[in-house]
Write a protein that holds these residues in place. Structure first.
Motif, PDB file in Angstrom:
ATOM      1  N   THR A 186      31.786 -18.794  -5.073  1.00 53.50           N
ATOM      2  CA  THR A 186      30.972 -18.256  -3.994  1.00 53.50           C
ATOM      3  C   THR A 186      31.253 -19.060  -2.722  1.00 53.50           C
ATOM      4  O   THR A 186      31.635 -20.226  -2.800  1.00 53.50           O
ATOM      5  CB  THR A 186      29.468 -18.385  -4.309  1.00 53.50           C
ATOM      6  OG1 THR A 186      29.163 -19.777  -4.455  1.00 53.50           O
ATOM      7  CG2 THR A 186      29.093 -17.648  -5.592  1.00 53.50           C
ATOM      8  N   PRO A 187      31.071 -18.451  -1.557  1.00 54.96           N
ATOM      9  CA  PRO A 187      31.239 -19.220  -0.311  1.00 54.96           C
ATOM     10  C   PRO A 187      30.361 -20.470  -0.304  1.00 54.96           C
ATOM     11  O   PRO A 187      30.791 -21.543   0.140  1.00 54.96           O
ATOM     12  CB  PRO A 187      30.799 -18.233   0.768  1.00 54.96           C
ATOM     13  CG  PRO A 187      30.943 -16.892   0.167  1.00 54.96           C
ATOM     14  CD  PRO A 187      30.763 -17.038  -1.311  1.00 54.96           C
ATOM     15  N   ALA A 220      33.664 -14.227   3.374  1.00 49.31           N
ATOM     16  CA  ALA A 220      35.031 -14.110   3.875  1.00 49.31           C
ATOM     17  C   ALA A 220      35.100 -13.316   5.171  1.00 49.31           C
ATOM     18  O   ALA A 220      35.986 -13.512   5.988  1.00 49.31           O
ATOM     19  CB  ALA A 220      35.921 -13.460   2.825  1.00 49.31           C
ATOM     20  N   MET A 221      34.141 -12.396   5.359  1.00 46.74           N
ATOM     21  CA  MET A 221      34.209 -11.568   6.553  1.00 46.74           C
ATOM     22  C   MET A 221      33.303 -12.054   7.675  1.00 46.74           C
ATOM     23  O   MET A 221      33.215 -11.432   8.719  1.00 46.74           O
ATOM     24  CB  MET A 221      33.910 -10.120   6.185  1.00 46.74           C
ATOM     25  CG  MET A 221      35.197  -9.417   5.808  1.00 46.74           C
ATOM     26  SD  MET A 221      34.951  -7.734   5.310  1.00 46.74           S
ATOM     27  CE  MET A 221      34.651  -7.962   3.588  1.00 46.74           C
ATOM     28  N   ILE A 222      32.611 -13.166   7.437  1.00 51.02           N
ATOM     29  CA  ILE A 222      31.798 -13.757   8.501  1.00 51.02           C
ATOM     30  C   ILE A 222      32.690 -14.766   9.219  1.00 51.02           C
ATOM     31  O   ILE A 222      33.072 -15.780   8.635  1.00 51.02           O
ATOM     32  CB  ILE A 222      30.558 -14.462   7.925  1.00 51.02           C
ATOM     33  CG1 ILE A 222      29.744 -13.478   7.082  1.00 51.02           C
ATOM     34  CG2 ILE A 222      29.721 -15.095   9.032  1.00 51.02           C
ATOM     35  CD1 ILE A 222      28.637 -14.132   6.288  1.00 51.02           C
ATOM     36  N   VAL A 225      31.984 -18.579   8.871  1.00 48.69           N
ATOM     37  CA  VAL A 225      32.127 -19.121   7.514  1.00 48.69           C
ATOM     38  C   VAL A 225      33.607 -19.190   7.143  1.00 48.69           C
ATOM     39  O   VAL A 225      34.105 -20.180   6.605  1.00 48.69           O
ATOM     40  CB  VAL A 225      31.380 -18.233   6.489  1.00 48.69           C
ATOM     41  CG1 VAL A 225      31.612 -18.725   5.067  1.00 48.69           C
ATOM     42  CG2 VAL A 225      29.892 -18.206   6.800  1.00 48.69           C
ATOM     43  N   ARG A 226      34.291 -18.110   7.471  1.00 51.58           N
ATOM     44  CA  ARG A 226      35.713 -18.042   7.191  1.00 51.58           C
ATOM     45  C   ARG A 226      36.476 -19.206   7.841  1.00 51.58           C
ATOM     46  O   ARG A 226      37.273 -19.879   7.205  1.00 51.58           O
ATOM     47  CB  ARG A 226      36.206 -16.699   7.755  1.00 51.58           C
ATOM     48  CG  ARG A 226      37.634 -16.451   7.518  1.00 51.58           C
ATOM     49  CD  ARG A 226      38.090 -15.158   8.168  1.00 51.58           C
ATOM     50  NE  ARG A 226      39.419 -14.956   7.702  1.00 51.58           N
ATOM     51  CZ  ARG A 226      39.705 -14.259   6.614  1.00 51.58           C
ATOM     52  NH1 ARG A 226      38.785 -13.639   5.954  1.00 51.58           N
ATOM     53  NH2 ARG A 226      40.936 -14.184   6.192  1.00 51.58           N
ATOM     54  N   GLU A 354      24.843 -18.894  11.129  1.00 52.26           N
ATOM     55  CA  GLU A 354      25.986 -19.644  10.584  1.00 52.26           C
ATOM     56  C   GLU A 354      26.913 -20.180  11.678  1.00 52.26           C
ATOM     57  O   GLU A 354      27.484 -21.256  11.540  1.00 52.26           O
ATOM     58  CB  GLU A 354      26.830 -18.741   9.686  1.00 52.26           C
ATOM     59  CG  GLU A 354      26.209 -18.403   8.360  1.00 52.26           C
ATOM     60  CD  GLU A 354      26.557 -19.407   7.273  1.00 52.26           C
ATOM     61  OE1 GLU A 354      27.222 -20.421   7.590  1.00 52.26           O
ATOM     62  OE2 GLU A 354      26.142 -19.185   6.135  1.00 52.26           O
ATOM     63  N   GLU A 355      27.055 -19.421  12.749  1.00 48.74           N
ATOM     64  CA  GLU A 355      27.982 -19.819  13.802  1.00 48.74           C
ATOM     65  C   GLU A 355      27.609 -21.161  14.420  1.00 48.74           C
ATOM     66  O   GLU A 355      28.442 -21.857  14.969  1.00 48.74           O
ATOM     67  CB  GLU A 355      28.007 -18.766  14.926  1.00 48.74           C
ATOM     68  CG  GLU A 355      28.719 -17.499  14.538  1.00 48.74           C
ATOM     69  CD  GLU A 355      28.591 -16.433  15.613  1.00 48.74           C
ATOM     70  OE1 GLU A 355      28.495 -16.788  16.810  1.00 48.74           O
ATOM     71  OE2 GLU A 355      28.564 -15.238  15.246  1.00 48.74           O
TER      72      GLU A 355
END
Ligand code: ZN
Length: 437
Positions: A186-187, A220-222, A225-226, A354-355
């Protein structure tokens, strides 16, 4: 890279032919031997002869998680969604039970091998070959989550290193010592490993790991986070979605990290307006409904996933003709909040939060009721040395979502963590008088 180039690039009209043939074959067996669907189809008044082409799938009733839960309650131990004699089943898995009683799901040797082939699409699309070394940081548990990857890796002759029951430190050492090139998780856990590596002075960015495959929660698409993951691991990030009830139904290709290809040779996908149950136009947001075509022994037919997606059937630079879910799974339908008239998903807010967060700092979004209104608060973790970003986050949420949200800071380590998934959204709206504010 392709798992099956001929199938993955087949013209779209041929995809429909493949789907129709396989649906027809499956329905014949299901009508003959599957009590769960026999009962439902009969109640719905639809006979096998009524299904004459692929469009007729809409004559079949939907299924959802509650239908299967109810069936298993009424028909212990494993319910009636079993097309074959009991002695043919060799694999047991269950859902995590975050939404009600855990669902049990059985597979035969054939359907388990089918699941591995679905997952192999995902590994091949991430460029995985038999020269790779895959580290599996998960336990020998009843959740399907990563078993499919293990089976797919075996199917593709990839060397696998199991590390169940090991500590984070042991796993990190194994990555370095055995020159693992590939890891799955998981991330949340991949960020945790990266954080631990930093503390131990292990340089993951220069390790042999070149690909991370993520599942279980969005990541993965954020973009933020990526970026964090790709920088910390010096690797490319891929993602695949899957459900215990359906199997792995999509994967990310090397040419588009903002979408997931549906495995349309193995799944019929419908996207519906959740209210009317009618199909939405290509490119519009709706609920994902899946029919799997290779798991006749315990199929999911017109299964309402509760996930909102946007399907586009345009071509992709990779050459695949499989349709794409743009932005992946956008959110859970039942998690949509209406805050002072604004529709918003916790995951969308999470992406913005998250950013601004440093690696390892958690956040939590809580929805609660005040009178008749949905309200929100967001808690973010801070270390003594981190910059207070609560104002910045509040401003960004206002700017992008037109939402004013109360942001509270708490010391690092305060918010719930788990190795598997972060618990980032708490829904207290069903509580009468709220204590969340
Ligand atoms: Zn593609």
């Amino acid at each position: 890279m392709f798992y099956d180039p001929a199938i993955e690039t087949v013209p779209r009209e041929k995809i429909r032919d493949i789907q129709w043939q396989r649906l027809r074959d499956m329905l014949e067996k299901v009508y003959q031997g599957n009590r769960f669907y026999q009962d439902r189809f009969k109640k719905h008044g639809v006979a096998l002869e009524d299904i004459q082409d692929l469009n007729d799938i809409t004559k079949l009733p939907f299924t959802n998680k509650k239908d299967f839960q109810k069936d298993q309650e009424e028909h212990p131990v494993f319910g009636t969604n079993l097309t074959e004699p009991f002695e043919n089943y060799v694999q047991f898995h269950q859902t995590t039970g975050t939404t009600g009683k855990p669902l049990k799901w059985l597979d035969t040797k054939d359907s388990w091998a089918w699941r591995a082939r679905c997952m192999a699409h995902s590994l091949a699309a991430a460029g995985v070959t038999n020269k790779d070394v895959l580290l599996l940081p998960f336990n020998f548990g009843p959740y399907t989550a990563f078993w499919g990857v293990y089976e797919a890796a075996q199917h593709l002759d990839v060397l696998t290193i199991p590390t169940g029951g090991w500590t984070t430190e042991q796993r990190l050492n194994s990555i370095v010592e055995n020159q693992a090139t590939l890891i799955i998780g998981t991330p949340t856990y991949m960020l945790r490993l990266a954080e631990a590596a930093q503390e131990e002075g292990i340089d993951l960015a220069n390790s042999a790991i070149r690909v991370l495959i993520l599942a279980g929660e969005p990541g993965a698409m954020i973009p933020s986070v990526r970026e964090k993951l790709e920088k910390a691991w010096g690797a490319r990030v891929f993602e695949y979605p899957g459900l215990t009830e359906t199997g792995t139904y999509a994967f990310m290709c090397e040419h588009d990290n903002q979408a997931l290809h549906i495995i349309e040779s193995e799944f019929i996908v419908e996207v519906l307006d959740p209210k009317t149950g009618r199909s939405v136009a290509d490119g519009e947001t709706g609920e994902l409904v899946l029919t799997n075509l290779g798991r006749t022994c315990s199929p999911a037919i017109r299964y309402r996933t509760n996930d909102l997606v946007r399907l586009e059937k345009s071509s992709c630079a990779c050459g695949r003709t499989f349709g794409k879910l743009i932005g992946g799974v956008l959110g859970r339908q039942d998690e949509m909040l209406i805050i002072r008239g604004v529709n918003v998903f916790p995951s969308t807010m999470g992406n913005i939060v998250e950013e601004f967060l440093e690696l390892g700092n958690e956040y939590q979004i809580t929805a609660y009721r005040r009178g008749d209104m949905d309200e929100l608060k967001i808690q973010i973790e801070m270390t003594p040395s981190s910059k207070d970003v609560s104002e910045l986050i509040a401003t960004e949420l206002k700017k992008r979502l037109n939402l004013r949200v109360d942001i509270q800071t708490v010391p690092k380590g305060t918010l719930a963590r788990s190795d598997y998934k972060g618990k980032r959204f708490i829904d207290e709206r069903s509580k009468r008088s709220s204590s969340a504010g």
